[in-house]
Motif scaffolding. Structure first.
Motif, PDB file in Angstrom:
ATOM      1  N   SER A  70       0.809  -1.218   0.000  1.00  0.00           N
ATOM      2  CA  SER A  70       0.000   0.000   0.000  1.00  0.00           C
ATOM      3  C   SER A  70       0.843   1.269   0.000  1.00  0.00           C
ATOM      4  CB  SER A  70      -0.958   0.006   1.193  1.00  0.00           C
ATOM      5  OG  SER A  70      -0.240  -0.024   2.410  1.00  0.00           O
TER       6      SER A  70
ATOM      7  N   ASN B  68      -4.692  -2.651  -1.129  1.00  0.00           N
ATOM      8  CA  ASN B  68      -4.472  -3.113   0.233  1.00  0.00           C
ATOM      9  C   ASN B  68      -4.670  -4.612   0.345  1.00  0.00           C
ATOM     10  OD1 ASN B  68      -4.029  -0.582   1.827  1.00  0.00           O
ATOM     11  ND2 ASN B  68      -6.015  -0.068   0.935  1.00  0.00           N
TER      12      ASN B  68
ATOM     13  N   SER C 186       0.863   4.686  -6.428  1.00  0.00           N
ATOM     14  CA  SER C 186       0.305   5.650  -5.483  1.00  0.00           C
ATOM     15  C   SER C 186       0.813   7.061  -5.782  1.00  0.00           C
ATOM     16  CB  SER C 186       0.657   5.260  -4.047  1.00  0.00           C
ATOM     17  OG  SER C 186       2.050   5.375  -3.823  1.00  0.00           O
TER      18      SER C 186
END
Length: 257
Positions: free
Chosen positions: A115, A121, A134
């Protein structure tokens, strides 16, 4: 009759490492037959050394334990590299896989860190799930990025993990657990300890038109026929620069057609 679905954790495939494995006896036969030059390291020294080589921009063939069953290399018959290296995608495609420079590569990551780098996740042990990089790993883009042609987008630095970031910021992720692959997990952990990064480029140990290598002989032949810098078979480390010149193989025509 309707029943609740039960998801086993960990799943019963145990990482899909269901193929053959090879002992030190097989490696000794390879060394004797080819007069290959190598050194044997204990586990901790091996992981530390290979992590350092990867950090220095080296490309490493990684051959461990039982071969994977299925279409993905999952850390036992893999070619590994540093995803932070901005030239690595092109280098792997042209000098190792002998294919078009734009082809994408997938990341392996420590299961507990997924994550941090990707918008997910959950685990993805078989490299079958796609997630976006991300926001914390992305780099600023030109204002006209979305309107650029594909090949122009390809060579713009998009993220800290450039070599595994597609032009749309997606990646096909493999999460690695200590339970299913302790050797690969330990290597990723050593790379994280050295660099702060727990991600590696993981591509199958083969070239275009060839199956993934199975035996130590297959691995050495592929190593000597490509631009790989180092080969690891079990605890044995082979440096390309130390190998006998007569072992260097020419590239078959069908690899470059």
């Amino acid at each position: 009759m309707k029943q609740d679905r039960i998801i086993q954790t960990p799943d019963s495939m145990s990482g899909s490492y269901l193929g053959p494995s090879f002992s030190d006896t097989h490696i000794h036969l390879l060394i004797r037959k080819t007069n290959a030059q190598c050194i044997k390291l204990d586990n901790n020294a091996l992981y530390s050394k290979v992590a350092s080589l990867l950090n220095d921009g080296m490309i490493v063939g990684w051959f461990q334990g039982r071969m994977e069953f299925g279409p993905r290399a999952l850390g036992n018959r893999s070619i590994l590299a540093d995803p932070r290296n901005t030239c690595m995608q092109k280098k792997l495609n042209l000098e190792i896989k002998f294919r078009e420079s734009f082809r994408p590569f997938a990341p392996s990551i420590l299961e507990e860190d997924v994550s941090k780098y990707f918008d997910m996740n959950e685990t993805s042990p078989y490299m079958l799930k796609v997630a976006n990089i991300s926001a914390s790993q992305r780099l600023p883009l030109p204002k006209n990025y979305e309107t650029l042609p594909y090949l122009e987008k390809l060579y713009i630095n998009r993220s800290i993990l450039q070599a595994i970031t597609h032009v749309d910021f997606s990646a096909r992720v493999q999460t690695v657990s200590q339970q299913t692959n302790p050797q690969y997990y330990s290597l990723l952990s050593a790379f994280k300890k050295l660099t702060g990064c727990s991600v590696l480029v993981n591509t199958s140990f083969n070239v275009r038109g060839e199956p993934i290598v199975c035996t130590p002989d297959d691995a050495y032949r592929c190593f000597m026929s490509t631009g790989m810098n180092y080969l690891v078979i079990g605890n044995w480390l082979f440096a390309k620069e130390n190998q006998p010149l007569q072992n260097i193989k020419s590239v078959p025509d069908h690899w470059t057609d």
